[in-house]
Design a protein around this motif. Sequence first.
Motif, PDB file in Angstrom:
ATOM      1  N   ARG A 125       1.994   6.655  11.952  1.00 40.19           N
ATOM      2  CA  ARG A 125       2.529   5.315  12.241  1.00 40.19           C
ATOM      3  C   ARG A 125       3.840   5.363  13.013  1.00 40.19           C
ATOM      4  NH1 ARG A 125       1.637   1.347   7.157  1.00 40.19           N
ATOM      5  NH2 ARG A 125       2.279  -0.195   8.677  1.00 40.19           N
ATOM      6  N   GLU A 171      -0.248   9.704   7.120  1.00 37.04           N
ATOM      7  CA  GLU A 171      -0.327   8.316   7.574  1.00 37.04           C
ATOM      8  C   GLU A 171       1.028   7.833   8.100  1.00 37.04           C
ATOM      9  OE1 GLU A 171      -3.225   5.946   4.738  1.00 37.04           O
ATOM     10  OE2 GLU A 171      -1.933   7.329   3.605  1.00 37.04           O
ATOM     11  N   LYS A 184       0.844  -1.187   0.000  1.00 38.54           N
ATOM     12  CA  LYS A 184       0.000   0.000   0.000  1.00 38.54           C
ATOM     13  C   LYS A 184       0.884   1.244   0.000  1.00 38.54           C
ATOM     14  CE  LYS A 184      -3.484   2.226   2.853  1.00 38.54           C
ATOM     15  NZ  LYS A 184      -4.214   2.205   4.119  1.00 38.54           N
ATOM     16  N   LEU A 224       1.419   5.054   1.220  1.00 39.84           N
ATOM     17  CA  LEU A 224       0.990   5.908   2.321  1.00 39.84           C
ATOM     18  C   LEU A 224       1.382   7.348   2.050  1.00 39.84           C
ATOM     19  CD1 LEU A 224       2.329   3.691   5.244  1.00 39.84           C
ATOM     20  CD2 LEU A 224       0.014   3.706   4.307  1.00 39.84           C
ATOM     21  N   ASP A 261       4.157   0.971   2.474  1.00 34.45           N
ATOM     22  CA  ASP A 261       3.867   0.530   3.835  1.00 34.45           C
ATOM     23  C   ASP A 261       4.864  -0.522   4.303  1.00 34.45           C
ATOM     24  OD1 ASP A 261       2.847  -1.503   2.176  1.00 34.45           O
ATOM     25  OD2 ASP A 261       1.111  -1.864   3.466  1.00 34.45           O
TER      26      ASP A 261
END
Length: 66
Positions: A12, A8, A2, A4, A43
């Motif tokens: 994280r 995001e 994914k 990001l 990700d």
Amino acid sequence: MKLLRLPEVSERVRLGKSTIYEKVKIGDFPAPLKQCNGNFWLDTEIDAYIQRLIAARPANQPTSAS
């Protein structure tokens, strides 16, 4: 896998935008993929960064809050 966006990634790793870009500059954080509409991080690379932090911590440091 994914892609990001910065908010995001920041959430994280609990680092601010300036800190993330400074760490990218010195080679201590994954570099973003540059697209015409912004920067994106994989990700899997962010997960690997977090795993490196975990592996580098002292052995006597607890793994979770008590």
